[in-house]
Scaffold this motif. Structure first.
Motif, PDB file in Angstrom:
ATOM      1  N   GLY A 120       0.837  -1.214   0.000  1.00 55.89           N
ATOM      2  CA  GLY A 120       0.000   0.000   0.000  1.00 55.89           C
ATOM      3  C   GLY A 120       0.863   1.251   0.000  1.00 55.89           C
ATOM      4  O   GLY A 120       0.500   2.268   0.593  1.00 55.89           O
ATOM      5  N   ALA A 121       2.003   1.198  -0.713  1.00 51.23           N
ATOM      6  CA  ALA A 121       3.007   2.274  -0.636  1.00 51.23           C
ATOM      7  C   ALA A 121       2.451   3.645  -1.014  1.00 51.23           C
ATOM      8  O   ALA A 121       2.901   4.658  -0.480  1.00 51.23           O
ATOM      9  CB  ALA A 121       4.195   1.934  -1.536  1.00 51.23           C
ATOM     10  N   THR A 122       1.457   3.678  -1.914  1.00 56.42           N
ATOM     11  CA  THR A 122       0.972   4.994  -2.368  1.00 56.42           C
ATOM     12  C   THR A 122      -0.204   5.498  -1.514  1.00 56.42           C
ATOM     13  O   THR A 122      -0.662   6.621  -1.725  1.00 56.42           O
ATOM     14  CB  THR A 122       0.511   4.935  -3.848  1.00 56.42           C
ATOM     15  OG1 THR A 122      -0.516   3.945  -3.953  1.00 56.42           O
ATOM     16  CG2 THR A 122       1.644   4.591  -4.781  1.00 56.42           C
ATOM     17  N   LEU A 123      -0.677   4.680  -0.570  1.00 54.01           N
ATOM     18  CA  LEU A 123      -1.820   5.124   0.248  1.00 54.01           C
ATOM     19  C   LEU A 123      -1.344   6.092   1.337  1.00 54.01           C
ATOM     20  O   LEU A 123      -0.184   6.049   1.750  1.00 54.01           O
ATOM     21  CB  LEU A 123      -2.508   3.910   0.891  1.00 54.01           C
ATOM     22  CG  LEU A 123      -3.117   2.892  -0.068  1.00 54.01           C
ATOM     23  CD1 LEU A 123      -3.942   1.873   0.708  1.00 54.01           C
ATOM     24  CD2 LEU A 123      -3.983   3.564  -1.119  1.00 54.01           C
ATOM     25  N   PRO A 124      -2.249   6.958   1.814  1.00 48.79           N
ATOM     26  CA  PRO A 124      -1.849   7.906   2.860  1.00 48.79           C
ATOM     27  C   PRO A 124      -1.463   7.193   4.158  1.00 48.79           C
ATOM     28  O   PRO A 124      -1.978   6.108   4.456  1.00 48.79           O
ATOM     29  CB  PRO A 124      -3.120   8.745   3.073  1.00 48.79           C
ATOM     30  CG  PRO A 124      -4.059   8.401   1.978  1.00 48.79           C
ATOM     31  CD  PRO A 124      -3.648   7.109   1.382  1.00 48.79           C
ATOM     32  N   ALA A 125      -0.592   7.838   4.947  1.00 49.05           N
ATOM     33  CA  ALA A 125      -0.084   7.231   6.187  1.00 49.05           C
ATOM     34  C   ALA A 125      -1.222   6.895   7.151  1.00 49.05           C
ATOM     35  O   ALA A 125      -1.151   5.902   7.880  1.00 49.05           O
ATOM     36  CB  ALA A 125       0.919   8.178   6.835  1.00 49.05           C
ATOM     37  N   VAL A 126      -2.283   7.698   7.115  1.00 48.62           N
ATOM     38  CA  VAL A 126      -3.383   7.456   8.047  1.00 48.62           C
ATOM     39  C   VAL A 126      -4.005   6.071   7.828  1.00 48.62           C
ATOM     40  O   VAL A 126      -4.581   5.478   8.729  1.00 48.62           O
ATOM     41  CB  VAL A 126      -4.441   8.595   7.929  1.00 48.62           C
ATOM     42  CG1 VAL A 126      -5.050   8.641   6.544  1.00 48.62           C
ATOM     43  CG2 VAL A 126      -5.532   8.446   8.973  1.00 48.62           C
ATOM     44  N   MET A 129      -3.157  -4.824   6.768  1.00 39.37           N
ATOM     45  CA  MET A 129      -2.654  -5.254   5.443  1.00 39.37           C
ATOM     46  C   MET A 129      -1.324  -4.581   5.144  1.00 39.37           C
ATOM     47  O   MET A 129      -0.416  -5.196   4.578  1.00 39.37           O
ATOM     48  CB  MET A 129      -3.677  -4.938   4.352  1.00 39.37           C
ATOM     49  CG  MET A 129      -4.948  -5.773   4.483  1.00 39.37           C
ATOM     50  SD  MET A 129      -6.141  -5.402   3.190  1.00 39.37           S
ATOM     51  CE  MET A 129      -5.491  -6.412   1.856  1.00 39.37           C
ATOM     52  N   ALA A 130      -1.191  -3.313   5.529  1.00 43.51           N
ATOM     53  CA  ALA A 130       0.079  -2.609   5.311  1.00 43.51           C
ATOM     54  C   ALA A 130       1.194  -3.238   6.140  1.00 43.51           C
ATOM     55  O   ALA A 130       2.357  -3.263   5.726  1.00 43.51           O
ATOM     56  CB  ALA A 130      -0.071  -1.132   5.664  1.00 43.51           C
ATOM     57  N   ARG A 131       0.844  -3.779   7.314  1.00 42.84           N
ATOM     58  CA  ARG A 131       1.853  -4.442   8.155  1.00 42.84           C
ATOM     59  C   ARG A 131       2.128  -5.873   7.696  1.00 42.84           C
ATOM     60  O   ARG A 131       2.966  -6.563   8.280  1.00 42.84           O
ATOM     61  CB  ARG A 131       1.379  -4.455   9.618  1.00 42.84           C
ATOM     62  CG  ARG A 131       1.355  -3.071  10.286  1.00 42.84           C
ATOM     63  CD  ARG A 131       1.201  -3.193  11.804  1.00 42.84           C
ATOM     64  NE  ARG A 131      -0.051  -3.828  12.199  1.00 42.84           N
ATOM     65  CZ  ARG A 131      -1.205  -3.181  12.426  1.00 42.84           C
ATOM     66  NH1 ARG A 131      -1.251  -1.866  12.302  1.00 42.84           N
ATOM     67  NH2 ARG A 131      -2.290  -3.840  12.784  1.00 42.84           N
ATOM     68  N   GLY A 132       1.407  -6.322   6.691  1.00 40.92           N
ATOM     69  CA  GLY A 132       1.612  -7.678   6.177  1.00 40.92           C
ATOM     70  C   GLY A 132       1.004  -8.740   7.076  1.00 40.92           C
ATOM     71  O   GLY A 132       1.258  -9.939   6.907  1.00 40.92           O
ATOM     72  N   GLU A 133       0.163  -8.320   8.033  1.00 40.40           N
ATOM     73  CA  GLU A 133      -0.442  -9.300   8.948  1.00 40.40           C
ATOM     74  C   GLU A 133      -1.670  -9.952   8.329  1.00 40.40           C
ATOM     75  O   GLU A 133      -2.084 -11.025   8.741  1.00 40.40           O
ATOM     76  CB  GLU A 133      -0.839  -8.599  10.260  1.00 40.40           C
ATOM     77  CG  GLU A 133       0.362  -8.121  11.038  1.00 40.40           C
ATOM     78  CD  GLU A 133       0.027  -7.046  12.072  1.00 40.40           C
ATOM     79  OE1 GLU A 133       0.980  -6.490  12.633  1.00 40.40           O
ATOM     80  OE2 GLU A 133      -1.170  -6.751  12.300  1.00 40.40           O
ATOM     81  N   ARG A 134      -2.271  -9.247   7.381  1.00 38.84           N
ATOM     82  CA  ARG A 134      -3.398  -9.810   6.634  1.00 38.84           C
ATOM     83  C   ARG A 134      -3.031  -9.767   5.164  1.00 38.84           C
ATOM     84  O   ARG A 134      -2.674  -8.713   4.645  1.00 38.84           O
ATOM     85  CB  ARG A 134      -4.654  -8.964   6.826  1.00 38.84           C
ATOM     86  CG  ARG A 134      -5.527  -9.354   7.978  1.00 38.84           C
ATOM     87  CD  ARG A 134      -6.904  -8.721   7.746  1.00 38.84           C
ATOM     88  NE  ARG A 134      -7.818  -9.045   8.811  1.00 38.84           N
ATOM     89  CZ  ARG A 134      -8.242  -8.159   9.721  1.00 38.84           C
ATOM     90  NH1 ARG A 134      -7.821  -6.917   9.675  1.00 38.84           N
ATOM     91  NH2 ARG A 134      -9.098  -8.527  10.661  1.00 38.84           N
ATOM     92  N   ILE A 135      -3.167 -10.903   4.486  1.00 38.35           N
ATOM     93  CA  ILE A 135      -2.858 -10.982   3.057  1.00 38.35           C
ATOM     94  C   ILE A 135      -4.166 -11.014   2.281  1.00 38.35           C
ATOM     95  O   ILE A 135      -5.118 -11.688   2.686  1.00 38.35           O
ATOM     96  CB  ILE A 135      -2.039 -12.270   2.745  1.00 38.35           C
ATOM     97  CG1 ILE A 135      -0.771 -12.339   3.615  1.00 38.35           C
ATOM     98  CG2 ILE A 135      -1.692 -12.354   1.260  1.00 38.35           C
ATOM     99  CD1 ILE A 135       0.133 -11.156   3.524  1.00 38.35           C
ATOM    100  N   GLY A 136      -4.173 -10.293   1.147  1.00 36.54           N
ATOM    101  CA  GLY A 136      -5.380 -10.251   0.336  1.00 36.54           C
ATOM    102  C   GLY A 136      -5.200 -10.933  -1.012  1.00 36.54           C
ATOM    103  O   GLY A 136      -4.072 -11.123  -1.490  1.00 36.54           O
TER     104      GLY A 136
END
Ligand code: FAD
Length: 387
Positions: free
Chosen positions: A62-68, A124-131
């Motif tokens: 999710g590199a392009t998504l906002p930090a929030v 998902m950003a932390r890689g704890e949930r994979i989609g």
């Protein structure tokens, strides 16, 4: 300044300091963590899941998504460079990141509610949930609007039936973005692992993307709460909007695969002595190598201009089609030619060319086949829809 064979026009000088830093960080990761294990992963048909926490800690999900929302707030070009450097390692790892970021996190971000974003995106950003992303069905992926998977409303819930085929990450996924026909057009639903009637089967015996996990999804009257529906979009523009994001990254990724093949083959051709001189000293090898450098350089410039257009909000779907088509074709041709220049040594996974060539057979097919992208350009040129 001496020019690098894989960057004859010094495209790197057109990047910002931040973009160069992202590229360098992912390049280090690929060199140190991916390349030492990836040939073996491909041999064993194993996705290297142990790398996911590091990929996440580098901010690549999710590199392009906002930090929030757990993202890294990067621009389109930085995302492209991530894809390029990961695919220099293997198309499978880049596919993992493309699916997680562009096909799963993006639709939750773009079409989901605040509650859905808060519920899924940070983990998902932390890689704890994979989609995974379920659009294609067995009867014909190029024409997804004919999908048979359908969802029917029952009070506060939906009932989903059907199946999806060729789904990247499916066997390792905690959630699936599934596109289904409804009375109100195509809609997207977030299915969670363990929902009754939802099952996954891994696809075996692949000769391509062996270090990526691919599966089929089956839905037998799965009950889905309405709170798992992506209510912000209806119709095919939902999934097509996600594919447009992913295809952008895919237009960069194969540049990395082609660079890996060129570097490996250059080194080999300089060392290999045949008929009393290095293979690299023959005219025919030089013409082939020069032609590879030409094609890589033009692909880089194409991808970079597409990235700048995207950052300006001006990229058109047919431009994405042209870049995906050109750069996949460029890379698969280079990988095959490199395999030839490596001789017999090129047929094992001790070298990268054959692995990349085989991987690129999938990359040139998924997210719109080469023919589909050619027809998109043809339609834009002529005004006639040839599909
Ligand atoms: P078809 O649509 O049957 O195409 C067969 C041939 O017909 C192709 O050569 C095509 O170019 C050609 N063709 C199509 N239309 C025309 C036309 N009008 N005129 C002339 N020729 C035409 N899908 C997902 O939803 N999610 C995923 O995560 C995903 N991951 C994938 C991973 C892998 C490894 C692979 C191989 C595929 C994946 N796919 C995924 C599916 C992929 O998107 C489809 O395979 C692709 O869209 C092509 O569909 P198809 O395989 O059914 O081929």
């Amino acid at each position: 300044m001496s020019l690098l064979p894989h960057d004859l026009f010094d495209v790197r000088s057109l990047l910002s300091d931040e973009e160069r830093a992202v590229q360098d960080a992912v390049a280090r990761f690929t060199d140190q963590r991916v390349l030492p294990i990836i040939g073996r992963c491909f041999d064993d048909a194993r996705f290297p899941a142990e790398l996911v926490p590091e990929i996440a800690s580098l901010g690549l999900l999710g590199a392009t998504l906002p930090a929030v929302h757990g993202g890294a707030g990067m621009g389109a070009v930085a995302y492209g460079l991530i894809c390029q450097e990961l695919e220099r390692g293997d198309s499978g790892l880049r596919s993992f990141v493309s699916v997680q970021s562009s096909l799963c996190m993006y639709p939750i971000f773009a079409y989901g509610t605040d509650a859905q974003r808060a519920r899924w995106l940070p983990s998902m950003a932390r890689g704890e949930r994979i989609g995974c992303f379920g659009l294609t069905e067995a009867h014909g992926g190029s024409d997804p609007s004919t999908m048979k998977t359908h969802a029917v409303r029952h009070g506060d819930d939906w009932r989903l039936s059907g199946s999806k085929m060729w789904i990247t990450n499916a066997p390792i996924a905690d959630l699936a973005i599934v596109w289904a026909q409804t009375d109100d057009g195509v809609q997207g639903f977030v299915l969670e692992k363990g929902m009754a009637g939802f099952s996954v089967e891994e696809i075996q015996r692949k000769m391509s993307l062996r270090a990526s996990s691919t599966g089929a999804l089956f839905f037998d009257d799965v009950r889905i709460p309405d709170s798992n529906r992506l209510a912000g979009v209806k119709g095919m523009k939902g999934p097509l909007g996600c594919l447009d994001q992913a295809r952008f990254g895919i237009s960069w990724g194969p540049i990395g695969a082609a660079i890996a093949c060129l570097q490996e083959t250059l080194a080999h051709a300089k060392d290999r002595v045949l008929f009393g001189r290095p293979l690299a000293a023959t005219q025919s090898a030089q013409i082939k190598l020069a032609d590879m450098a030409r094609r890589i350089t033009t692909a880089q410039l194409l991808a970079l201009q597409l990235g700048r257009l995207k950052e300006a909000g001006a990229a058109q779907p047919q431009q994405v089609s042209l870049a995906k088509w050109n750069n996949c074709r460029m890379a698969i041709d280079i990988a095959r030619e490199c395999r030839d220049l490596l001789g017999a040594a090129g047929i094992t996974t001790d070298h990268a060319a054959m692995r990349h060539a085989l991987n690129l057979e999938s990359v040139i097919t998924y997210e719109g086949t080469e023919t589909v992208h050619q027809l998109v350009i043809g339609r834009a040129l002529t005004g006639f829809n040839a599909f």
